[in-house]
Design an enzyme around this catalytic site. Structure first.
Site, PDB file in Angstrom:
ATOM      1  N   SER A   1       0.856  -1.194   0.000  1.00  0.00           N
ATOM      2  CA  SER A   1       0.000   0.000   0.000  1.00  0.00           C
ATOM      3  C   SER A   1       0.886   1.236   0.000  1.00  0.00           C
ATOM      4  O   SER A   1       2.033   1.180   0.458  1.00  0.00           O
ATOM      5  CB  SER A   1      -0.869   0.008   1.265  1.00  0.00           C
ATOM      6  OG  SER A   1      -1.490   1.276   1.449  1.00  0.00           O
TER       7      SER A   1
ATOM      8  N   TYR B   1      -1.240  -0.189  10.599  1.00  0.00           N
ATOM      9  CA  TYR B   1      -1.558  -0.605   9.224  1.00  0.00           C
ATOM     10  C   TYR B   1      -0.400  -0.246   8.285  1.00  0.00           C
ATOM     11  O   TYR B   1       0.119  -1.082   7.545  1.00  0.00           O
ATOM     12  CB  TYR B   1      -2.867   0.032   8.748  1.00  0.00           C
ATOM     13  CG  TYR B   1      -3.154  -0.326   7.298  1.00  0.00           C
ATOM     14  CD1 TYR B   1      -3.466  -1.628   6.930  1.00  0.00           C
ATOM     15  CD2 TYR B   1      -3.064   0.641   6.284  1.00  0.00           C
ATOM     16  CE1 TYR B   1      -3.692  -1.966   5.590  1.00  0.00           C
ATOM     17  CE2 TYR B   1      -3.295   0.306   4.951  1.00  0.00           C
ATOM     18  CZ  TYR B   1      -3.611  -1.002   4.613  1.00  0.00           C
ATOM     19  OH  TYR B   1      -3.824  -1.338   3.300  1.00  0.00           O
TER      20      TYR B   1
HETATM   21  P1  NDP Z   1     -11.463  -6.252   1.105  1.00  0.00           P
HETATM   22  O1  NDP Z   1     -11.807  -6.031   2.548  1.00  0.00           O
HETATM   23  O2  NDP Z   1     -12.537  -6.054   0.096  1.00  0.00           O
HETATM   24  O3  NDP Z   1     -10.839  -7.709   0.924  1.00  0.00           O
HETATM   25  C1  NDP Z   1      -9.977  -8.263   1.875  1.00  0.00           C
HETATM   26  C2  NDP Z   1      -9.913  -9.756   1.670  1.00  0.00           C
HETATM   27  O4  NDP Z   1      -9.000 -10.332   2.627  1.00  0.00           O
HETATM   28  C3  NDP Z   1     -11.263 -10.434   1.875  1.00  0.00           C
HETATM   29  O5  NDP Z   1     -11.467 -11.365   0.837  1.00  0.00           O
HETATM   30  C4  NDP Z   1     -11.100 -11.174   3.195  1.00  0.00           C
HETATM   31  O6  NDP Z   1     -11.868 -12.364   3.175  1.00  0.00           O
HETATM   32  C5  NDP Z   1      -9.599 -11.505   3.168  1.00  0.00           C
HETATM   33  N1  NDP Z   1      -9.065 -11.801   4.495  1.00  0.00           N
HETATM   34  C6  NDP Z   1      -8.999 -10.975   5.565  1.00  0.00           C
HETATM   35  N2  NDP Z   1      -8.487 -11.630   6.623  1.00  0.00           N
HETATM   36  C7  NDP Z   1      -8.212 -12.894   6.203  1.00  0.00           C
HETATM   37  C8  NDP Z   1      -7.691 -14.056   6.836  1.00  0.00           C
HETATM   38  N3  NDP Z   1      -7.317 -14.039   8.139  1.00  0.00           N
HETATM   39  N4  NDP Z   1      -7.560 -15.200   6.124  1.00  0.00           N
HETATM   40  C9  NDP Z   1      -7.940 -15.227   4.808  1.00  0.00           C
HETATM   41  N5  NDP Z   1      -8.436 -14.166   4.155  1.00  0.00           N
HETATM   42  C10 NDP Z   1      -8.579 -13.015   4.853  1.00  0.00           C
HETATM   43  O7  NDP Z   1     -10.218  -5.297   0.824  1.00  0.00           O
HETATM   44  P2  NDP Z   1      -9.456  -4.872  -0.522  1.00  0.00           P
HETATM   45  O8  NDP Z   1      -9.802  -5.759  -1.639  1.00  0.00           O
HETATM   46  O9  NDP Z   1      -9.615  -3.408  -0.671  1.00  0.00           O
HETATM   47  O10 NDP Z   1      -7.941  -5.102  -0.069  1.00  0.00           O
HETATM   48  C11 NDP Z   1      -7.130  -6.155  -0.550  1.00  0.00           C
HETATM   49  C12 NDP Z   1      -5.693  -5.845  -0.189  1.00  0.00           C
HETATM   50  O11 NDP Z   1      -5.287  -4.622  -0.775  1.00  0.00           O
HETATM   51  C13 NDP Z   1      -5.428  -5.692   1.300  1.00  0.00           C
HETATM   52  O12 NDP Z   1      -4.180  -6.269   1.612  1.00  0.00           O
HETATM   53  C14 NDP Z   1      -5.375  -4.181   1.499  1.00  0.00           C
HETATM   54  O13 NDP Z   1      -4.595  -3.820   2.614  1.00  0.00           O
HETATM   55  C15 NDP Z   1      -4.743  -3.759   0.204  1.00  0.00           C
HETATM   56  N6  NDP Z   1      -5.001  -2.380  -0.208  1.00  0.00           N
HETATM   57  C16 NDP Z   1      -6.280  -1.904  -0.336  1.00  0.00           C
HETATM   58  C17 NDP Z   1      -6.499  -0.604  -0.742  1.00  0.00           C
HETATM   59  C18 NDP Z   1      -7.845  -0.002  -0.844  1.00  0.00           C
HETATM   60  O14 NDP Z   1      -7.944   1.230  -0.848  1.00  0.00           O
HETATM   61  N7  NDP Z   1      -8.903  -0.755  -0.950  1.00  0.00           N
HETATM   62  C19 NDP Z   1      -5.366   0.260  -1.109  1.00  0.00           C
HETATM   63  C20 NDP Z   1      -4.089  -0.330  -0.896  1.00  0.00           C
HETATM   64  C21 NDP Z   1      -3.918  -1.611  -0.510  1.00  0.00           C
HETATM   65  P3  NDP Z   1     -12.642 -13.009   4.415  1.00  0.00           P
HETATM   66  O15 NDP Z   1     -13.160 -11.892   5.273  1.00  0.00           O
HETATM   67  O16 NDP Z   1     -13.701 -13.828   3.763  1.00  0.00           O
HETATM   68  O17 NDP Z   1     -11.590 -13.849   5.091  1.00  0.00           O
HETATM   69  C1  8X3 Z   2      -5.131   1.418   1.619  1.00  0.00           C
HETATM   70  C2  8X3 Z   2      -4.931   2.828   1.193  1.00  0.00           C
HETATM   71  O1  8X3 Z   2      -4.574   5.215   2.020  1.00  0.00           O
HETATM   72  O2  8X3 Z   2      -6.282   3.883   3.160  1.00  0.00           O
HETATM   73  O3  8X3 Z   2      -3.939   0.792   1.879  1.00  0.00           O
HETATM   74  O4  8X3 Z   2      -3.959   3.439   3.512  1.00  0.00           O
HETATM   75  S1  8X3 Z   2      -4.929   3.867   2.555  1.00  0.00           S
END
Ligand code: NDP
Ligand code: 8X3
Length: 249
Positions: free
Chosen positions: A135, A148
């Site tokens: 991120s 985070y």
């Molecule tokens: P979501 O919350 O939509 O998806 C997160 C996923 O992670 C879900 O499928 C969840 O599934 C899974 N997950 C969480 N905990 C566990 C666990 N213990 N075991 C297995 N699976 C797990 O978030 P995003 O798609 O937005 O984020 C995906 C990635 O991208 C993350 O790492 C996030 O930090 C990163 N990111 C996101 C950004 C954003 O702005 N959205 C920007 C930058 C980075 P379930 O709950 O079914 O286990």
């Molecule tokens: C997710 C983007 O800006 O909320 O990693 O940290 S931010």
């Protein structure tokens, strides 16, 4: 046919990446805790998708379950370490300690669990690609980003160190570092189900979409085997790093 394992397949980026890779002709193993969401995706994507309900923080379960993958879904050629979460946006002195533990267990320990289990096979076959979801929070400090951001800084440095250990092997590693992306459950999770507060994050902003990230992953995988993108920072045009701040007395 190449086989990819995508963590966090039940939502957001992970779900979009599974759809894109299936459309591109890969076999995909989708990992997440919510089995019902994975089942819905399996119904949609068909026989080239294998649903693997699993909590990535549980090391023993990860090791056992991966060994039991059906033969037609192994070995894993591409590992997309996408599962992760942010919890809370309070300053460090007010943050919930359990939230901190969950972020460390998921974003760091979980990612390490999958990597340590799958990487040796890639090295043995001298072929593979690991794509981590870091991120911008791993590079730029922001208020309330505390643990985070630090967990994503781990992902950034771990990715760089993997590259170093893999020098001489044909195993590629990329850390994708996105900024503000909407259309996922990220903020709903961060604000513990306060969906109104989550929606406000994206109001009036043309954000990056899960499909943008899935297309990026697809592009990376299709670059030539001698070509390694070490890291990729991506922001919507509507976002930029905030710069330094000063508090005057
Ligand atoms: P979501 O919350 O939509 O998806 C997160 C996923 O992670 C879900 O499928 C969840 O599934 C899974 N997950 C969480 N905990 C566990 C666990 N213990 N075991 C297995 N699976 C797990 O978030 P995003 O798609 O937005 O984020 C995906 C990635 O991208 C993350 O790492 C996030 O930090 C990163 N990111 C996101 C950004 C954003 O702005 N959205 C920007 C930058 C980075 P379930 O709950 O079914 O286990
Ligand atoms: C997710 C983007 O800006 O909320 O990693 O940290 S931010």
């Amino acid at each position: 046919m190449n086989i990819a394992l995508v963590t966090g397949a039940s939502s957001g980026f992970g779900q979009a990446i599974c759809r894109k890779l299936i459309a591109d002709g890969y076999k995909v193993v989708g990992v997440a805790r919510r089995a019902n969401k994975l089942q819905n995706l399996a119904d949609e994507l068909g026989a080239n998708f294998f649903s693997l309900p699993l909590d990535i923080t549980k090391k023993d379960a990860v090791n056992t379950i991966l060994l039991q993958l059906p033969n037609e879904f192994k070995p894993i050629d591409i590992l997309i370490n996408n599962a992760g979460l942010a919890l809370g946006l309070e300053p460090a002195y007010e943050a919930n300690y359990n939230d901190w533990e969950t972020m460390i267990e998921t974003n760091i320990i979980g990612l390490v669990n999958l990597t340590r289990q799958i990487l040796p096979e890639m090295v043995e076959r001298n072929f593979g690609y690991i794509i981590n979801l870091g991120s911008v929070a791993g590079t730029y400090a922001y208020k309330g980003g505390n643990v985070y951001g630090a967990s994503k800084a781990f992902v950034k440095q771990f990715s760089a160190n993997l590259r170093t250990d893999l020098l001489g092997k044909k195993v590629r590693v990329t850390n994708i570092e996105p900024g503000l992306c909407g259309g996922t459950e990220f903020s709903n999770v961060r604000f513990h189900g306060d969906n109104q507060k989550a929606a406000q994050v994206y109001q009036g902003v043309e954000f990056i979409t899960p499909e943008d990230i899935a297309n990026t992953v697809s592009w990376l995988i299709n670059t030539p085997n001698h070509f390694n993108v070490n890291s990729m920072e991506i922001m919507p045009v509507a976002q930029a790093s905030a710069g330094l701040s000063v508090c005057k007395e």
